[in-house]
Write a protein that holds these residues in place. Structure first.
Motif, PDB file in Angstrom:
ATOM      1  N   HIS A  40      36.250  -2.702  -2.086  1.00  0.00           N
ATOM      2  CA  HIS A  40      35.736  -1.412  -1.616  1.00  0.00           C
ATOM      3  C   HIS A  40      36.499  -0.197  -2.117  1.00  0.00           C
ATOM      4  CE1 HIS A  40      33.188  -3.703   1.024  1.00  0.00           C
ATOM      5  NE2 HIS A  40      34.248  -4.331   1.509  1.00  0.00           N
ATOM      6  N   GLU A  97      39.127   1.994   6.719  1.00  0.00           N
ATOM      7  CA  GLU A  97      38.697   0.908   7.605  1.00  0.00           C
ATOM      8  C   GLU A  97      39.896   0.303   8.334  1.00  0.00           C
ATOM      9  OE1 GLU A  97      35.678   0.550   8.314  1.00  0.00           O
ATOM     10  OE2 GLU A  97      34.585   1.301   6.595  1.00  0.00           O
ATOM     11  N   THR A 113      34.316  -8.200   4.287  1.00  0.00           N
ATOM     12  CA  THR A 113      33.211  -7.806   5.166  1.00  0.00           C
ATOM     13  C   THR A 113      33.671  -7.174   6.469  1.00  0.00           C
ATOM     14  OG1 THR A 113      33.088 -10.028   6.100  1.00  0.00           O
ATOM     15  CG2 THR A 113      31.649  -9.545   4.233  1.00  0.00           C
ATOM     16  N   SER A 114      34.881  -7.479   6.921  1.00  0.00           N
ATOM     17  CA  SER A 114      35.368  -6.862   8.154  1.00  0.00           C
ATOM     18  C   SER A 114      36.888  -6.851   8.183  1.00  0.00           C
ATOM     19  CB  SER A 114      34.839  -7.599   9.392  1.00  0.00           C
ATOM     20  OG  SER A 114      35.418  -8.876   9.501  1.00  0.00           O
ATOM     21  N   THR A 115      37.401  -5.978   9.026  1.00  0.00           N
ATOM     22  CA  THR A 115      38.836  -5.866   9.259  1.00  0.00           C
ATOM     23  C   THR A 115      39.045  -5.972  10.759  1.00  0.00           C
ATOM     24  OG1 THR A 115      39.113  -4.421   7.354  1.00  0.00           O
ATOM     25  CG2 THR A 115      40.855  -4.364   9.006  1.00  0.00           C
ATOM     26  N   ARG A 116      39.951  -6.846  11.163  1.00  0.00           N
ATOM     27  CA  ARG A 116      40.253  -7.006  12.587  1.00  0.00           C
ATOM     28  C   ARG A 116      41.732  -6.774  12.810  1.00  0.00           C
ATOM     29  NH1 ARG A 116      37.605 -12.736  13.587  1.00  0.00           N
ATOM     30  NH2 ARG A 116      38.591 -13.042  11.575  1.00  0.00           N
ATOM     31  N   ARG A 165      38.170  -3.473  15.456  1.00  0.00           N
ATOM     32  CA  ARG A 165      37.380  -4.039  14.369  1.00  0.00           C
ATOM     33  C   ARG A 165      36.776  -2.892  13.566  1.00  0.00           C
ATOM     34  NH1 ARG A 165      34.739  -9.409  14.202  1.00  0.00           N
ATOM     35  NH2 ARG A 165      33.483  -9.358  12.334  1.00  0.00           N
ATOM     36  N   ALA A 166      36.666  -3.115  12.266  1.00  0.00           N
ATOM     37  CA  ALA A 166      36.069  -2.118  11.376  1.00  0.00           C
ATOM     38  C   ALA A 166      35.419  -2.840  10.202  1.00  0.00           C
ATOM     39  CB  ALA A 166      37.130  -1.142  10.884  1.00  0.00           C
ATOM     40  N   GLY A 167      34.878  -2.073   9.285  1.00  0.00           N
ATOM     41  CA  GLY A 167      34.244  -2.640   8.105  1.00  0.00           C
ATOM     42  C   GLY A 167      35.268  -3.240   7.148  1.00  0.00           C
ATOM     43  N   GLY A 168      34.781  -3.723   6.035  1.00  0.00           N
ATOM     44  CA  GLY A 168      35.629  -4.383   5.040  1.00  0.00           C
ATOM     45  C   GLY A 168      36.791  -3.526   4.592  1.00  0.00           C
ATOM     46  N   THR A 225      40.897   2.643  11.106  1.00  0.00           N
ATOM     47  CA  THR A 225      39.949   2.560  12.217  1.00  0.00           C
ATOM     48  C   THR A 225      40.265   1.366  13.110  1.00  0.00           C
ATOM     49  OG1 THR A 225      38.193   3.656  10.971  1.00  0.00           O
ATOM     50  CG2 THR A 225      37.505   2.272  12.808  1.00  0.00           C
ATOM     51  N   ALA A 226      40.493   0.207  12.509  1.00  0.00           N
ATOM     52  CA  ALA A 226      40.806  -0.994  13.283  1.00  0.00           C
ATOM     53  C   ALA A 226      42.139  -0.851  14.012  1.00  0.00           C
ATOM     54  CB  ALA A 226      40.823  -2.219  12.366  1.00  0.00           C
TER      55      ALA A 226
END
Length: 61
Positions: free
Chosen positions: A41, A49, A14-17, A32-35, A52-53
């Protein structure tokens, strides 16, 4: 800034940190970004993602 930067990642469905830290533990940035789980995915979206993070965490380094 010069020196070594350590990057920590928490990649989930659900998320990437991401966190960038100095060797003495000082926080240099976070992102932080999406999964980013490639099983959930697909590889291309997961890589996007993660990038992005990471970019956000390293923006000020």
């Amino acid at each position: 800034m010069s020196g070594t930067v350590v990057v920590g990642l928490d990649v989930g469905g659900t998320s990437t940190r991401a966190a960038a830290l100095s060797l003495d533990g000082g926080r240099l940035g976070t992102g932080r970004a999406g999964g980013g789980n490639p099983t959930s995915h697909g590889a291309e979206r997961a890589a996007a993602e993660l990038l992005t993070a990471l970019r956000a965490a390293l923006a000020d380094v």
